[in-house]
Design an enzyme around this catalytic site. Structure first.
Site, PDB file in Angstrom:
ATOM      1  N   ASN A   9       0.872  -1.185   0.000  1.00 57.54           N
ATOM      2  CA  ASN A   9       0.000   0.000   0.000  1.00 57.54           C
ATOM      3  C   ASN A   9       0.903   1.226   0.000  1.00 57.54           C
ATOM      4  O   ASN A   9       1.468   1.580   1.029  1.00 57.54           O
ATOM      5  CB  ASN A   9      -0.894  -0.038   1.260  1.00 57.54           C
ATOM      6  CG  ASN A   9      -1.693   1.247   1.419  1.00 57.54           C
ATOM      7  OD1 ASN A   9      -1.802   2.047   0.478  1.00 57.54           O
ATOM      8  ND2 ASN A   9      -2.252   1.448   2.605  1.00 57.54           N
ATOM      9  N   LYS A  11       0.123   4.282  -0.373  1.00 59.09           N
ATOM     10  CA  LYS A  11      -0.508   5.507   0.157  1.00 59.09           C
ATOM     11  C   LYS A  11      -0.204   6.678  -0.789  1.00 59.09           C
ATOM     12  O   LYS A  11      -0.144   6.479  -1.996  1.00 59.09           O
ATOM     13  CB  LYS A  11      -0.043   5.765   1.588  1.00 59.09           C
ATOM     14  CG  LYS A  11      -0.177   4.512   2.468  1.00 59.09           C
ATOM     15  CD  LYS A  11       0.014   4.771   3.921  1.00 59.09           C
ATOM     16  CE  LYS A  11      -0.124   3.443   4.674  1.00 59.09           C
ATOM     17  NZ  LYS A  11      -0.113   3.623   6.118  1.00 59.09           N
ATOM     18  N   HIS A  96      -9.555   1.444   4.846  1.00 64.27           N
ATOM     19  CA  HIS A  96      -8.237   1.618   5.470  1.00 64.27           C
ATOM     20  C   HIS A  96      -8.373   2.609   6.628  1.00 64.27           C
ATOM     21  O   HIS A  96      -9.161   3.547   6.566  1.00 64.27           O
ATOM     22  CB  HIS A  96      -7.232   2.128   4.437  1.00 64.27           C
ATOM     23  CG  HIS A  96      -5.844   2.150   4.992  1.00 64.27           C
ATOM     24  ND1 HIS A  96      -5.385   3.200   5.751  1.00 64.27           N
ATOM     25  CD2 HIS A  96      -4.849   1.225   4.960  1.00 64.27           C
ATOM     26  CE1 HIS A  96      -4.154   2.909   6.153  1.00 64.27           C
ATOM     27  NE2 HIS A  96      -3.805   1.726   5.684  1.00 64.27           N
ATOM     28  N   GLU A  98      -6.751   5.060   7.541  1.00 63.14           N
ATOM     29  CA  GLU A  98      -6.616   6.495   7.217  1.00 63.14           C
ATOM     30  C   GLU A  98      -7.901   7.039   6.595  1.00 63.14           C
ATOM     31  O   GLU A  98      -8.255   8.188   6.798  1.00 63.14           O
ATOM     32  CB  GLU A  98      -5.397   6.709   6.317  1.00 63.14           C
ATOM     33  CG  GLU A  98      -4.108   6.582   7.127  1.00 63.14           C
ATOM     34  CD  GLU A  98      -2.978   5.862   6.431  1.00 63.14           C
ATOM     35  OE1 GLU A  98      -2.919   5.851   5.194  1.00 63.14           O
ATOM     36  OE2 GLU A  98      -2.128   5.283   7.163  1.00 63.14           O
ATOM     37  N   GLU A 168      -5.579  -4.538  10.652  1.00 70.28           N
ATOM     38  CA  GLU A 168      -4.515  -3.560  10.877  1.00 70.28           C
ATOM     39  C   GLU A 168      -4.847  -2.747  12.124  1.00 70.28           C
ATOM     40  O   GLU A 168      -5.614  -1.775  12.045  1.00 70.28           O
ATOM     41  CB  GLU A 168      -4.409  -2.607   9.685  1.00 70.28           C
ATOM     42  CG  GLU A 168      -4.069  -3.286   8.386  1.00 70.28           C
ATOM     43  CD  GLU A 168      -3.534  -2.292   7.364  1.00 70.28           C
ATOM     44  OE1 GLU A 168      -2.377  -2.437   6.953  1.00 70.28           O
ATOM     45  OE2 GLU A 168      -4.266  -1.349   7.014  1.00 70.28           O
ATOM     46  N   GLY A 174       2.288   2.653  10.848  1.00 68.35           N
ATOM     47  CA  GLY A 174       3.244   3.739  10.683  1.00 68.35           C
ATOM     48  C   GLY A 174       3.899   4.176  11.985  1.00 68.35           C
ATOM     49  O   GLY A 174       4.522   5.233  12.044  1.00 68.35           O
ATOM     50  N   SER A 213       3.263  -1.608  10.563  1.00 67.46           N
ATOM     51  CA  SER A 213       4.709  -1.609  10.836  1.00 67.46           C
ATOM     52  C   SER A 213       5.402  -2.931  10.511  1.00 67.46           C
ATOM     53  O   SER A 213       6.336  -3.333  11.196  1.00 67.46           O
ATOM     54  CB  SER A 213       4.991  -1.179  12.287  1.00 67.46           C
ATOM     55  OG  SER A 213       4.603   0.169  12.460  1.00 67.46           O
TER      56      SER A 213
END
Ligand code: PGA
Length: 249
Positions: A9, A11, A96, A98, A168, A174, A213
């Site tokens: 991904n 992003k 996701h 985000e 996730e 991250g 991560s």
């Protein structure tokens, strides 16, 4: 989909020029292997460059990071599932963290996106995962079950059996904090039980990916954990050599 599944991904990283250079290096380091699936989710504007670079490599699959749930219309800045499919996408990331937590998207929107993706012939990868505060309050399982139930609510069980789920935990994305393999296995087992209640034995066909991560150092241990069928990787998928070594793990 052949397991293990390795999904990159990107992003909001890698424009067309960087994507082309990435693919040149990646293809030099990763020869086709029939015992795994490798997926790329580039930004929409780098999508054509990646599609072009992997034209000869049918083992590598491409998806988009997001879609709108409507088929077409006055939605400036958005792309529909049909547009993504026409551009060559096979998969779509839905929900996701985000999208949920930076852009304020709801469970209901994820359900509509999954539905519209399936109608257009895209395979949704439904992403779920709890916030740190939810985990600390002992609500991690309840949150992922709520996100699963809502996200899949408009789909026929037949379609659910064809898709992928990505667990996730938001606190691991991250941040450099990875779930332990035991943690990941335990949460994946919760997801699998929920899918089994919906799909009976067909639940076994749904790959459950772990994300948050993942890097070169921990990928092999995570992928070996029970119930972990693949990895969804952000930061560590941006470097072509690093990503090729994760994919070979
Ligand atoms: P990360 O992102 O690997 O950079 O933690 C994973 C993701 O958001 O899919």
């Amino acid at each position: 989909m052949q397991r293990p599944v390795f999904a990159a991904n990107w992003k909001m990283n890698h424009g067309p020029t960087e994507a082309k250079a990435f693919m040149r290096t990646f293809l030099a380091h990763y020869a086709r292997r029939p015992d795994r699936s490798v997926l790329f989710f580039p930004s929409d504007l780098a999508f054509a460059a990646v599609a072009d670079a992997i034209r000869e490599r049918q083992d590598l699959l491409l998806g988009v990071q997001n879609i709108h749930w409507e088929d077409k219309g006055a939605f400036t800045g958005e792309s529909s599932a049909a547009i993504a499919r026409d551009a060559g996408a096979r998969l779509v990331l839905v929900g996701h963290s985000e999208r949920r937590h930076v852009f304020g998207e709801t469970d209901e929107m994820q359900a509509r996106k999954c539905h519209s993706g399936v109608r257009a012939g895209l395979t949704p990868v439904l992403c779920i995962g709890e916030l740190l505060a939810e985990r600390e309050a002992g609500q991690a399982e309840a949150v992922v079950i709520r996100q699963l139930t809502a996200g899949l609510s408009l789909l026929d069980p037949r379609d659910v059996a064809q898709m992928l789920i990505a667990y996730e935990p938001v606190w691991a994305i991250g941040t450099g904090k990875t779930a332990t393999p035991e943690d990941a296995s335990r949460m994946h087992a919760v997801v699998r039980r929920h899918l089994t209640a919906m799909l009976a034995e067909k639940a076994a066909s749904v790959p459950i990916l772990y994300g948050g991560s993942v890097n070169r150092g921990n990928a092999a241990t995570l992928i070996a954990a029970p119930e972990v069928d693949g990895l969804l990787v952000g930061g560590a998928s941006l470097d072509a050599e690093g990503w090729s070594s994760i994919v070979r793990s």
